[in-house]
Design a protein around this motif. Sequence first.
Motif, mmCIF file in Angstrom:
data_model
loop_
_atom_site.group_PDB
_atom_site.id
_atom_site.type_symbol
_atom_site.label_atom_id
_atom_site.label_comp_id
_atom_site.label_asym_id
_atom_site.label_seq_id
_atom_site.Cartn_x
_atom_site.Cartn_y
_atom_site.Cartn_z
ATOM 1 N N SER A 27 0.841 -1.204 0.000
ATOM 2 C CA SER A 27 0.000 0.000 0.000
ATOM 3 C C SER A 27 0.870 1.247 0.000
ATOM 4 C CB SER A 27 -0.894 0.060 1.239
ATOM 5 O OG SER A 27 -1.599 -1.122 1.379
ATOM 6 N N ALA A 28 1.967 1.199 0.763
ATOM 7 C CA ALA A 28 2.853 2.358 0.848
ATOM 8 C C ALA A 28 3.524 2.620 -0.500
ATOM 9 C CB ALA A 28 3.897 2.129 1.925
ATOM 10 N N ILE A 29 3.972 1.554 -1.148
ATOM 11 C CA ILE A 29 4.615 1.718 -2.454
ATOM 12 C C ILE A 29 3.616 2.292 -3.464
ATOM 13 C CG2 ILE A 29 5.621 0.453 -4.429
ATOM 14 C CD1 ILE A 29 6.987 -1.361 -2.292
ATOM 15 N N PHE A 62 13.953 7.166 -1.715
ATOM 16 C CA PHE A 62 13.801 6.489 -0.425
ATOM 17 C C PHE A 62 14.286 5.048 -0.462
ATOM 18 C CE2 PHE A 62 10.331 9.707 -0.154
ATOM 19 C CZ PHE A 62 10.750 10.337 1.007
ATOM 20 N N LYS A 63 14.727 4.580 0.703
ATOM 21 C CA LYS A 63 15.057 3.164 0.842
ATOM 22 C C LYS A 63 14.008 2.553 1.769
ATOM 23 C CE LYS A 63 18.970 0.076 1.667
ATOM 24 N NZ LYS A 63 18.029 -1.021 1.722
ATOM 25 N N ALA A 64 13.245 1.597 1.229
ATOM 26 C CA ALA A 64 12.133 1.009 1.988
ATOM 27 C C ALA A 64 12.637 0.089 3.097
ATOM 28 C CB ALA A 64 11.225 0.235 1.035
ATOM 29 N N LEU A 152 8.201 3.578 7.139
ATOM 30 C CA LEU A 152 8.120 2.773 5.910
ATOM 31 C C LEU A 152 9.378 2.902 5.066
ATOM 32 C CD1 LEU A 152 4.442 3.774 5.173
ATOM 33 C CD2 LEU A 152 5.228 1.527 5.963
ATOM 34 N N ALA A 153 9.988 4.086 5.095
ATOM 35 C CA ALA A 153 11.199 4.304 4.296
ATOM 36 C C ALA A 153 11.898 5.567 4.772
ATOM 37 C CB ALA A 153 10.837 4.451 2.819
ATOM 38 N N CYS A 154 13.214 5.602 4.561
ATOM 39 C CA CYS A 154 13.993 6.799 4.881
ATOM 40 C C CYS A 154 14.859 7.165 3.680
ATOM 41 C CB CYS A 154 14.917 6.545 6.073
ATOM 42 S SG CYS A 154 14.064 6.337 7.643
ATOM 43 N N ALA A 155 15.126 8.464 3.528
ATOM 44 C CA ALA A 155 16.058 8.919 2.485
ATOM 45 C C ALA A 155 17.478 8.553 2.930
ATOM 46 C CB ALA A 155 15.922 10.421 2.292
#
Length: 217
Positions: A27-29, A62-64, A152-155
């Motif tokens: 869902s996030a993607i 972003f890296k999930a 969910l993800a960070c840069a």
Amino acid sequence: LQLEEVKIPLFYGWFLMSPANEKVKCSAIDFVKTLDTLEAFKKHSADFTGKAEKEVDLEQHFKAKASLHCTTKFSNYGKAEGAKEYAQNLVVKDHFGSVSELSLIAFFVTPRTVGARVSLTKEQLQLWPVDAESSVPGATGLPHGSRAHVTLACAAGVEAVQTGLDLLDILALQKDGQQGELVEMELGSLSYYGEGRWMLALREPICASACFSSSYK
Ligand code: A2P
């Protein structure tokens, strides 16, 4: 085993179980991909790139995270303030290993992080540290549990702790009455709060089974 040998974990939290973990990740993607295609978002892409006209590929930006959780207490192996008290709290001990449903009510994106806001039940709030919000400057007036989220993800170069701070920042703007530009999406209504801060309030909350436990990493 001596009680003295029992180590305090890195953090406590609700760990999403399978298949909820995969459902939330998908869902996030989907959300991030859709956001990237919106004209309203493209108009503000300089917030992410620092350059006018330059588009951002959010999936690259972003890296999930692979395994998702909602941190309750960051204990830092006992070094964080209140770590010992939390570990000894009877509610924490009683709930350890219990499974409950997390209700994800919004997704948010900033140039630093992607997260999901979690709405905690009364019972879940018993496991929420009293100072989770009040320890953050600028978030003092926000209700207990406001910081609850799933990273969910960070840069690149951004630590996960940033996600909760980004959430509190957006909630403080909301509280000040800043509504932001609104875009209606199939999933809900999307608001822009300036400086690359976006929040999608979900029409239907996402329900995710999660186990209250801890991580030593
Ligand atoms: P979050 O709960 O926003 O995802 P790390 O991976 O950096 O070692 O952190 C482990 C987990 O603990 C992450 O999930 C992270 O953020 C959370 N965390 C890290 N530092 C803190 C902190 N100072 N306060 C609250 N949570 C933290």
